[in-house]
Scaffold this motif. Sequence first.
Motif, PDB file in Angstrom:
ATOM      1  N   THR A  21      24.659  30.951 -14.178  1.00  0.00           N
ATOM      2  CA  THR A  21      25.176  31.226 -12.828  1.00  0.00           C
ATOM      3  C   THR A  21      24.467  30.376 -11.794  1.00  0.00           C
ATOM      4  N   ILE A  38      35.594  34.051  -9.784  1.00  0.00           N
ATOM      5  CA  ILE A  38      34.564  34.095 -10.824  1.00  0.00           C
ATOM      6  C   ILE A  38      35.194  34.580 -12.127  1.00  0.00           C
ATOM      7  N   VAL A  40      34.040  35.544 -16.033  1.00  0.00           N
ATOM      8  CA  VAL A  40      32.898  35.810 -16.896  1.00  0.00           C
ATOM      9  C   VAL A  40      33.378  36.199 -18.289  1.00  0.00           C
ATOM     10  N   VAL A  81      25.183  38.438 -12.213  1.00  0.00           N
ATOM     11  CA  VAL A  81      25.866  37.339 -11.530  1.00  0.00           C
ATOM     12  C   VAL A  81      25.872  37.570 -10.021  1.00  0.00           C
ATOM     13  N   TYR A  83      24.543  35.155  -7.037  1.00  0.00           N
ATOM     14  CA  TYR A  83      25.602  34.691  -6.139  1.00  0.00           C
ATOM     15  C   TYR A  83      25.249  34.985  -4.685  1.00  0.00           C
ATOM     16  N   ILE A  98      29.999  31.881 -17.844  1.00  0.00           N
ATOM     17  CA  ILE A  98      30.570  32.054 -16.525  1.00  0.00           C
ATOM     18  C   ILE A  98      31.197  30.741 -16.050  1.00  0.00           C
TER      19      ILE A  98
END
Length: 211
Positions: A129, A155, A157, A166, A170, A195
């Motif tokens: 990430t 996003i 995943v 994450v 982020y 990701i």
Amino acid sequence: MSWCVLKPFNVSLVKVGAVRNRIPFAIGGVGCASFVATGFWRHCCSNRITTPPFASLNTYTFPLFDGGQWSMSVLGVAKKESVKTDKAPAALGPYSQAIKSNNLVFVSGVLGLIPETGKFVSQDVEDQTEQVLKNMGEILKASGSHFSLLVKTTIMVADLKDFKKVNDIYAKYFSAPFPARSTYQVAALPLDAKIEIECIAELPQEVEPQP
């Protein structure tokens, strides 16, 4: 070939029915045009209407599929520019790292690859990430944009159970007002990534100096 004919007459007090049968017109491609010929106006309408004619030409651009390939219609094409930087992973297929179109930047899905090696930084979702967002930052920089100008992120995943990990990373890259966002768990990602993130950002507007 696709054809479209639209005939809006923006003429004050003109009887369109009288005009319709007397003015030949043809429009090629996909577009719309409206016009009133001045000569015809003088010949047919000068004794009845004193308001001068109003003529307009409106053009629209759409992609057309013809003969197995895409082409743009006549009368104008939106500006589109590819973005490329060696400081982010190269595209893995026939796509651009990002595309600039008008005032927006559309960034393709970014993986947690080290640009110099093309290998994942690690198999840890947190490390990937962090690397994804670093790579995205370089692409945005190359386009002339920035994280602060992001308007939408998506996003993807491999495991939605990693969402909190994450999200914590982020959050370090953004401040309010945060961009809109969607998050999905997918069956698989390229190269078995943990990701992938894609985004849309604005380009900074030039401000004219005040006198």
